[in-house]
Design an enzyme around this catalytic site. Structure first.
Site, mmCIF file in Angstrom:
data_model
loop_
_atom_site.group_PDB
_atom_site.id
_atom_site.type_symbol
_atom_site.label_atom_id
_atom_site.label_comp_id
_atom_site.label_asym_id
_atom_site.label_seq_id
_atom_site.Cartn_x
_atom_site.Cartn_y
_atom_site.Cartn_z
ATOM 1 N N LYS A 201 0.836 -1.204 0.000
ATOM 2 C CA LYS A 201 0.000 0.000 0.000
ATOM 3 C C LYS A 201 0.875 1.260 0.000
ATOM 4 O O LYS A 201 0.614 2.219 -0.742
ATOM 5 C CB LYS A 201 -0.922 -0.006 1.223
ATOM 6 N N CYS A 255 -3.932 9.632 1.211
ATOM 7 C CA CYS A 255 -3.121 8.512 0.727
ATOM 8 C C CYS A 255 -1.805 9.002 0.140
ATOM 9 O O CYS A 255 -0.759 8.863 0.751
ATOM 10 C CB CYS A 255 -3.911 7.697 -0.311
#
Length: 401
Positions: A201, A255
């Site tokens: 991720k 993010c």
């Protein structure tokens, strides 16, 4: 199957709704009582096309219930924020708090999954807390990490159709997590270990941050060289093996603007490119603010009055209401701090009201403004007619499309 989602934010709530729509009895937990009340009333507290109708359906059918405390379930999902604590160090205290909240409810055979973006080793750290408090569960529950990778505005489709990376602390944990997600995910479920899943991720978003930094650096060079960066990138991308992204006024969201720091905090000597990309993208926002202030000063010197400035967009990307880590919001604040009573009109068509900025209608601001600053390429901005009488500062390429 009963599942508990700890956190009803931009990822937790949509995932809970999708799961409930696929026959899983879901308890959605949030510490914010107003979010719980709205959810139980079938009302979204976020903007996501098509999601509210799905929420009403699963609430009315009894498949989803929101609460401020967790229930006894078969699977528990940590979908809470992971903010910073000083000098861009990741703070996993929310993940730990959510873990401790479900800890008394865990029983043999349960599945525990972290979806929150986390530093490498967080899954092992939470397992240590669980087994430290509940040693009788060691070897009897299944612990895994499974990050989300969805695009706001297209969450419904991507939660179902995107591939997922699932890493358990052991093979059995991975298998149990794969079994759960296969109930509603049509994309491929890729098996790995927890540490690799955590790093995956962070790697995905750091890669995008680096690519955006290259485009933003080009925009700085082209501004000084008198070159149209949008034309340059369009021509360079004619090369069969070149695919340069579009520059903007920085990088935002929870993010891309955040995840690289999870790597640089733990591996400062090894993450030179990743760290430099963060610096470039942060600097681009500062550069944009300075560019606006200089345009305002020049206007005042030439016209002998202060300009009306329209700041177009606050969200971190087009056509959403999410302002987290938004460079546009930073730029608007920076300009307003040193505006010396200039008339600043802030526009964000996806937000009804804001506790800091007084929002102005898109067309009204465009009509009144002397200087128009495009920071986010929202669809309503694309319909505005060309106005050669206005000073246009286009940081998102909206006039080039």
């Amino acid at each position: 199957m009963k599942a508990c989602f700890m956190g009803l934010g931009y990822i937790g709530l949509p995932t809970a709704i999708i799961a409930a729509g696929h026959g899983i009895h879901v308890t959605g937990v949030d510490i914010n009582a107003s979010i719980v009340d709205k959810t139980n009333a079938g009302e979204l507290h976020i903007v996501e096309p098509g999601l509210e109708a799905m929420l009403r359906e699963v609430v009315s059918s009894g498949m989803l219930r929101a609460s401020t405390v967790p229930d006894v379930c078969d699977a528990y999902f940590m979908v809470v924020p992971t903010p910073f604590k000083g000098n861009h160090e990741p703070d996993v205290s929310y993940v730990e708090a959510a873990t401790r909240a479900v800890l008394p409810l865990l029983k043999a055979g349960d599945l525990y999954v972290i979806e929150s973006t986390s530093p490498i080793g967080t899954t092992e750290q939470m397992a240590g807390i669980i087994f430290g408090e509940r040693p009788e569960l060691e070897g009897k529950i299944h612990i895994a990490y499974c990050p989300e990778r969805v695009l706001p505005g297209n969450v419904i489709y991507e939660l179902v159709h995107n591939d997922r990376v699932i890493g358990g602390l052991d093979e059995e944990s991975t298998s149990h997590a794969v079994e759960f997600y296969s109930r509603f995910v049509k994309g491929t479920l890729h098996r790995t270990n927890a540490r690799t899943a955590e790093m995956c991720k962070l790697t995905e978003n750091s890669s995008r941050d680096v690519q955006i930094a290259f485009a933003n650096e080009l925009s700085l060079i082209c501004d000084k060289a008198g070159i149209d960066v949008w034309e340059l990138i369009r021509l360079a991308n004619k090369h069969p093996r070149v695919n340069i992204l579009q520059p903007g006024c920085g990088v935002g969201g929870h993010c891309i603007a955040v995840d690289p720091y999870f790597i640089t905090a733990d591996f400062p000597m090894e993450s030179k490119i990743i760290g430099t990309a963060r610096e470039i993208n942060n600097y681009k926002s500062f550069w944009c603010a300075e560019k606006i202030k200089n345009a305002m000063l020049e206007f005042e010197l030439n016209r002998h009055r202060k300009p009306v400035v329209a700041m177009m967009g606050l969200a971190f990307k087009p056509n959403i209401d999410d302002l987290r880590e938004s460079p546009a919001k930073y730029i608007a604040s920076k300009v307003m701090q040193g505006c010396n009573n200039a008339n600043i009109l802030v526009v964000e068509p996806n937000v009804r009201e804001h506790n800091v900025f007084k929002l102005t209608d898109c067309r009204e601001a465009y009509e009144r403004a002397d200087i128009v600053v495009f920071m986010v390429a929202h669809d309503p901005f694309k319909d505005l007619p060309p106005r050669p009488d206005k000073i246009i500062l286009d940081f998102c390429g909206i006039t080039k499309r």
